[in-house]
Design a protein around this motif. Structure first.
Motif, PDB file in Angstrom:
ATOM      1  N   THR A 285       0.820  -1.210   0.000  1.00 48.95           N
ATOM      2  CA  THR A 285       0.000   0.000   0.000  1.00 48.95           C
ATOM      3  C   THR A 285       0.859   1.267   0.000  1.00 48.95           C
ATOM      4  OG1 THR A 285      -0.158  -0.267   2.382  1.00 48.95           O
ATOM      5  CG2 THR A 285      -2.050  -0.995   1.079  1.00 48.95           C
ATOM      6  N   ALA A 286       2.122   1.126   0.442  1.00 50.67           N
ATOM      7  CA  ALA A 286       3.025   2.285   0.441  1.00 50.67           C
ATOM      8  C   ALA A 286       4.323   1.895  -0.258  1.00 50.67           C
ATOM      9  CB  ALA A 286       3.289   2.713   1.887  1.00 50.67           C
ATOM     10  N   ALA A 287       5.328   2.752  -0.180  1.00 49.76           N
ATOM     11  CA  ALA A 287       6.618   2.441  -0.811  1.00 49.76           C
ATOM     12  C   ALA A 287       7.212   1.179  -0.191  1.00 49.76           C
ATOM     13  CB  ALA A 287       7.567   3.621  -0.617  1.00 49.76           C
ATOM     14  N   LEU A 288       7.958   0.387  -1.007  1.00 54.17           N
ATOM     15  CA  LEU A 288       8.521  -0.877  -0.520  1.00 54.17           C
ATOM     16  C   LEU A 288       9.712  -0.626   0.397  1.00 54.17           C
ATOM     17  CD1 LEU A 288       8.686  -3.314  -3.562  1.00 54.17           C
ATOM     18  CD2 LEU A 288       6.845  -2.959  -1.906  1.00 54.17           C
ATOM     19  N   PRO A 289       9.947  -1.560   1.346  1.00 49.41           N
ATOM     20  CA  PRO A 289      11.183  -1.502   2.135  1.00 49.41           C
ATOM     21  C   PRO A 289      12.391  -1.618   1.200  1.00 49.41           C
ATOM     22  CG  PRO A 289       9.695  -3.222   2.947  1.00 49.41           C
ATOM     23  CD  PRO A 289       9.106  -2.706   1.683  1.00 49.41           C
ATOM     24  N   ALA A 290      13.561  -1.203   1.710  1.00 47.70           N
ATOM     25  CA  ALA A 290      14.755  -1.188   0.862  1.00 47.70           C
ATOM     26  C   ALA A 290      15.196  -2.597   0.461  1.00 47.70           C
ATOM     27  CB  ALA A 290      15.888  -0.474   1.587  1.00 47.70           C
ATOM     28  N   THR A 291      15.024  -3.569   1.371  1.00 41.44           N
ATOM     29  CA  THR A 291      15.440  -4.930   1.055  1.00 41.44           C
ATOM     30  C   THR A 291      14.328  -5.622   0.270  1.00 41.44           C
ATOM     31  OG1 THR A 291      16.600  -4.945   3.159  1.00 41.44           O
ATOM     32  CG2 THR A 291      16.376  -7.052   2.030  1.00 41.44           C
ATOM     33  N   THR A 292      14.702  -6.160  -0.905  1.00 43.78           N
ATOM     34  CA  THR A 292      13.675  -6.782  -1.751  1.00 43.78           C
ATOM     35  C   THR A 292      14.082  -8.188  -2.150  1.00 43.78           C
ATOM     36  OG1 THR A 292      14.686  -5.931  -3.764  1.00 43.78           O
ATOM     37  CG2 THR A 292      12.954  -4.573  -2.767  1.00 43.78           C
ATOM     38  N   ILE A 293      13.101  -8.947  -2.589  1.00 44.71           N
ATOM     39  CA  ILE A 293      13.347 -10.301  -3.076  1.00 44.71           C
ATOM     40  C   ILE A 293      12.456 -10.566  -4.275  1.00 44.71           C
ATOM     41  CG2 ILE A 293      11.650 -11.353  -1.480  1.00 44.71           C
ATOM     42  CD1 ILE A 293      13.977 -13.651  -1.352  1.00 44.71           C
ATOM     43  N   ARG A 294      12.937 -11.442  -5.188  1.00 44.45           N
ATOM     44  CA  ARG A 294      12.154 -11.804  -6.380  1.00 44.45           C
ATOM     45  C   ARG A 294      10.951 -12.650  -5.991  1.00 44.45           C
ATOM     46  NH1 ARG A 294      15.497 -12.218 -11.202  1.00 44.45           N
ATOM     47  NH2 ARG A 294      14.247 -13.879 -12.092  1.00 44.45           N
ATOM     48  N   HIS A 295       9.837 -12.471  -6.691  1.00 46.33           N
ATOM     49  CA  HIS A 295       8.618 -13.228  -6.376  1.00 46.33           C
ATOM     50  C   HIS A 295       8.770 -14.725  -6.620  1.00 46.33           C
ATOM     51  CE1 HIS A 295       8.375 -12.830 -10.685  1.00 46.33           C
ATOM     52  NE2 HIS A 295       7.230 -13.478 -10.760  1.00 46.33           N
ATOM     53  N   THR A 296       9.768 -15.108  -7.443  1.00 41.00           N
ATOM     54  CA  THR A 296       9.958 -16.529  -7.753  1.00 41.00           C
ATOM     55  C   THR A 296      10.848 -17.245  -6.729  1.00 41.00           C
ATOM     56  OG1 THR A 296      11.744 -15.812  -9.194  1.00 41.00           O
ATOM     57  CG2 THR A 296       9.637 -16.340 -10.253  1.00 41.00           C
ATOM     58  N   ALA A 297      11.423 -16.483  -5.762  1.00 35.41           N
ATOM     59  CA  ALA A 297      12.286 -17.113  -4.762  1.00 35.41           C
ATOM     60  C   ALA A 297      11.438 -17.973  -3.821  1.00 35.41           C
ATOM     61  CB  ALA A 297      13.017 -16.036  -3.966  1.00 35.41           C
ATOM     62  N   SER A 298      12.086 -18.959  -3.179  1.00 38.05           N
ATOM     63  CA  SER A 298      11.357 -19.780  -2.210  1.00 38.05           C
ATOM     64  C   SER A 298      11.386 -19.078  -0.859  1.00 38.05           C
ATOM     65  CB  SER A 298      11.986 -21.166  -2.091  1.00 38.05           C
ATOM     66  OG  SER A 298      13.266 -21.054  -1.499  1.00 38.05           O
ATOM     67  N   VAL A 299      10.478 -19.517   0.022  1.00 42.36           N
ATOM     68  CA  VAL A 299      10.410 -18.936   1.360  1.00 42.36           C
ATOM     69  C   VAL A 299      11.732 -19.153   2.111  1.00 42.36           C
ATOM     70  CG1 VAL A 299       9.291 -19.215   3.611  1.00 42.36           C
ATOM     71  CG2 VAL A 299       7.918 -19.018   1.525  1.00 42.36           C
ATOM     72  N   SER A 300      12.365 -20.324   1.906  1.00 38.92           N
ATOM     73  CA  SER A 300      13.621 -20.564   2.631  1.00 38.92           C
ATOM     74  C   SER A 300      14.738 -19.641   2.132  1.00 38.92           C
ATOM     75  CB  SER A 300      14.042 -22.031   2.556  1.00 38.92           C
ATOM     76  OG  SER A 300      14.366 -22.380   1.241  1.00 38.92           O
ATOM     77  N   GLU A 301      14.631 -19.180   0.886  1.00 33.76           N
ATOM     78  CA  GLU A 301      15.620 -18.200   0.399  1.00 33.76           C
ATOM     79  C   GLU A 301      15.332 -16.806   0.966  1.00 33.76           C
ATOM     80  OE1 GLU A 301      16.803 -19.808  -4.044  1.00 33.76           O
ATOM     81  OE2 GLU A 301      14.746 -19.170  -3.718  1.00 33.76           O
ATOM     82  N   ALA A 302      14.057 -16.537   1.240  1.00 39.08           N
ATOM     83  CA  ALA A 302      13.681 -15.220   1.753  1.00 39.08           C
ATOM     84  C   ALA A 302      14.019 -15.071   3.233  1.00 39.08           C
ATOM     85  CB  ALA A 302      12.183 -14.978   1.537  1.00 39.08           C
ATOM     86  N   ALA A 303      13.920 -16.184   3.973  1.00 41.75           N
ATOM     87  CA  ALA A 303      14.038 -16.128   5.432  1.00 41.75           C
ATOM     88  C   ALA A 303      15.295 -15.406   5.946  1.00 41.75           C
ATOM     89  CB  ALA A 303      13.938 -17.533   6.022  1.00 41.75           C
ATOM     90  N   PRO A 304      16.495 -15.721   5.406  1.00 40.36           N
ATOM     91  CA  PRO A 304      17.705 -15.072   5.953  1.00 40.36           C
ATOM     92  C   PRO A 304      17.684 -13.549   5.820  1.00 40.36           C
ATOM     93  CG  PRO A 304      18.286 -16.818   4.394  1.00 40.36           C
ATOM     94  CD  PRO A 304      16.803 -16.664   4.323  1.00 40.36           C
ATOM     95  N   LEU A 305      16.904 -13.031   4.864  1.00 44.79           N
ATOM     96  CA  LEU A 305      16.878 -11.584   4.651  1.00 44.79           C
ATOM     97  C   LEU A 305      16.173 -10.840   5.792  1.00 44.79           C
ATOM     98  CD1 LEU A 305      16.116 -11.445   0.814  1.00 44.79           C
ATOM     99  CD2 LEU A 305      18.320 -11.373   1.979  1.00 44.79           C
ATOM    100  N   PHE A 306      15.458 -11.587   6.635  1.00 44.56           N
ATOM    101  CA  PHE A 306      14.816 -10.948   7.793  1.00 44.56           C
ATOM    102  C   PHE A 306      15.782 -10.796   8.963  1.00 44.56           C
ATOM    103  CE2 PHE A 306      11.072 -12.480   5.518  1.00 44.56           C
ATOM    104  CZ  PHE A 306      10.269 -11.341   5.564  1.00 44.56           C
ATOM    105  N   ALA A 307      16.987 -11.388   8.815  1.00 41.66           N
ATOM    106  CA  ALA A 307      17.947 -11.389   9.923  1.00 41.66           C
ATOM    107  C   ALA A 307      18.340  -9.986  10.348  1.00 41.66           C
ATOM    108  CB  ALA A 307      19.184 -12.189   9.537  1.00 41.66           C
ATOM    109  N   THR A 308      18.253  -9.031   9.425  1.00 39.03           N
ATOM    110  CA  THR A 308      18.670  -7.672   9.775  1.00 39.03           C
ATOM    111  C   THR A 308      17.608  -6.941  10.596  1.00 39.03           C
ATOM    112  OG1 THR A 308      17.880  -7.035   7.599  1.00 39.03           O
ATOM    113  CG2 THR A 308      20.267  -7.309   7.848  1.00 39.03           C
ATOM    114  N   GLY A 309      16.485  -7.604  10.862  1.00 36.07           N
ATOM    115  CA  GLY A 309      15.541  -7.045  11.842  1.00 36.07           C
ATOM    116  C   GLY A 309      14.249  -6.476  11.290  1.00 36.07           C
ATOM    117  N   GLY A 310      14.146  -6.268   9.965  1.00 37.32           N
ATOM    118  CA  GLY A 310      12.915  -5.687   9.419  1.00 37.32           C
ATOM    119  C   GLY A 310      11.740  -6.647   9.547  1.00 37.32           C
ATOM    120  N   ASP A 311      10.516  -6.133   9.506  1.00 39.09           N
ATOM    121  CA  ASP A 311       9.332  -6.975   9.592  1.00 39.09           C
ATOM    122  C   ASP A 311       8.746  -7.308   8.230  1.00 39.09           C
ATOM    123  OD1 ASP A 311       8.983  -7.693  12.201  1.00 39.09           O
ATOM    124  OD2 ASP A 311       8.145  -5.736  12.748  1.00 39.09           O
ATOM    125  N   THR A 312       9.180  -6.570   7.212  1.00 36.72           N
ATOM    126  CA  THR A 312       8.681  -6.851   5.862  1.00 36.72           C
ATOM    127  C   THR A 312       9.821  -6.751   4.849  1.00 36.72           C
ATOM    128  OG1 THR A 312       8.123  -4.520   5.598  1.00 36.72           O
ATOM    129  CG2 THR A 312       6.318  -5.987   6.228  1.00 36.72           C
TER     130      THR A 312
END
Ligand SMILES: Nc1ncnc2c1ncn2[C@@H]1O[C@H](COP(=O)(O)OP(=O)(O)OP(=O)(O)O)[C@@H](O)[C@H]1O
Ligand SMILES: [Mg+2]
Length: 338
Positions: A285-312
């Motif tokens: 609904t608003a501008a995207l967070p700075a950290t992004t991931i491709r829609h075709t990535a798997s959830v297990s590939e996305a998970a480590p990107l949350f390590a820096t503390g963001g919620d989205t």
């Protein structure tokens, strides 16, 4: 990968035994399993419909005896189907002459068989060049192309070795190079890695994915190993007793198995490896967070990107355009499901 069909298979049957054709025609084209059994016939392929799209890896998976090899041989008419329709680039193969079929197999199809044999008295290079020799291609040209294929599968330096001097995995690579030498449009591989030990097998799968990222062939790959199937497949068809019980992406099979048989295969698969970011994301609904991931990535590939503390995380398409948001809590839910 496009959505254009390279190979279409409609209502294909292969029944072994005397009177197979009658069994099909006298039962409205669709004899049931019991009718076949009573007539002493084997319904190796029963009413198969599938579509292989240009550039995809289409995996056929099922237990031993489920009809995988028979089906793949029917697709190139190495086995004559009892009935049905097979279209290759729109051409009906079942009405093609034997001469035309030989031409198609020689120039447009590649095959790696379950128990293929290298020619023991030929070197690696001559084995790989062999199908080109059959095509009548002159020696310098065929050796040049064979050399490139040997290099492509990681066997440079082994050109003059004989099959007996190679390990099982190396022999398998020669078989793969040989089937690629004709530069096939459609590539059939029937359990090419089954005889290899698990570590080498994984290496060969990586190698195969690397090759495909360069070559972009249309591939029909057979395996009885579901882990191998989800590693390699764009789409998977699951066979049981000659029938395809479900076909779909690895994600579709794991999240929505059509039968208990499919569910049994998918039971031990980590959902996070197959669930894609696209199926979890929410509208932004608003501008995207700075950290992004491709829609075709798997959830297990996305998970480590949350390590820096963001919620989205921001979700982007193949062109890097923003298309949605991925929430940490949704990712955690999937990871918890094992
Ligand atoms: N030439 C034949 N004559 C009679 N029956 C056959 C013939 N070839 C295969 N079958 C039968 O057809 C069925 C399917 O065999 P197929 O080789 O296609 O299975 P598969 O799924 O490839 O198995 P695997 O994983 O062991 O290679 C089996 O029941 C088999 O016994
Ligand atoms: Mg087989």
């Amino acid at each position: 990968m496009s959505t254009e069909a390279k190979l279409v298979c409609r209502d294909v049957w292969k029944i072994f035994g005397a009177g197979a054709c009658d069994a099909v025609s006298s039962n409205g084209g669709k004899p049931d399993a019991e009718t076949l059994l009573r007539a002493g016939l084997v319904g190796a392929v029963r009413d198969v419909n599938l579509e292989v799209r240009t550039g995809e890896i289409f995996v056929i998976m099922g237990l031993s005896g489920s009809g995988k090899s028979t089906l793949v041989r029917c697709l190139s008419r190495l086995i004559e189907p009892t009935s049905g329709e097979i279209l290759f680039n729109g051409e009906n193969l079942l009405s093609a002459s034997e001469k035309r079929m030989i031409e198609i197999r020689r120039h447009q199809m590649g095959m790696v068989f379950q128990h293929f044999a290298l020619l023991p008295h030929l070197t690696v290079l001559d084995n790989v060049a062999f199908p080109l020799e059959v095509q009548g291609i002159d020696r310098p040209t065929r050796e040049d192309r064979a050399r490139r294929m040997v290099e492509l599968v990681g066997l440079a330096g082994k050109e003059t070795a004989f099959p007996r001097q190679l390990s099982g995995g190396q022999q398998q690579r020669v078989g793969i190079a040989r089937s690629l030498a004709v530069e096939p449009e459609l590539w059939f591989l029937d359990e090419p890695f089954s005889a290899l030990d698990p570590l080498i097998r994984r290496e060969m799968q990586d190698e195969f994915l690397r090759l495909q990222s360069v070559l972009k062939k249309t591939i029909v790959f057979i395996t009885h190993d579901f882990d191998e199937a989800i590693r390699l497949a764009d789409r998977i068809a699951i066979m049981k007793d000659g029938e395809i019980v479900q076909a779909g992406t690895p994600e579709e099979l794991v999240l929505a198995p059509a039968t208990d048989y499919v569910a049994e295969f998918t039971r031990n698969v980590a959902r996070s490896k197959v669930v894609k970011v696209a199926s979890l994301m929410k509208a932004a609904t608003a501008a995207l967070p700075a950290t992004t991931i491709r829609h075709t990535a798997s959830v297990s590939e996305a998970a480590p990107l949350f390590a820096t503390g963001g919620d989205t995380l921001g979700v982007v398409d193949a062109d890097g355009q923003p298309i949605g948001l991925l929430r940490r809590s949704d990712v955690v839910d999937v990871m918890m499901q094992g």
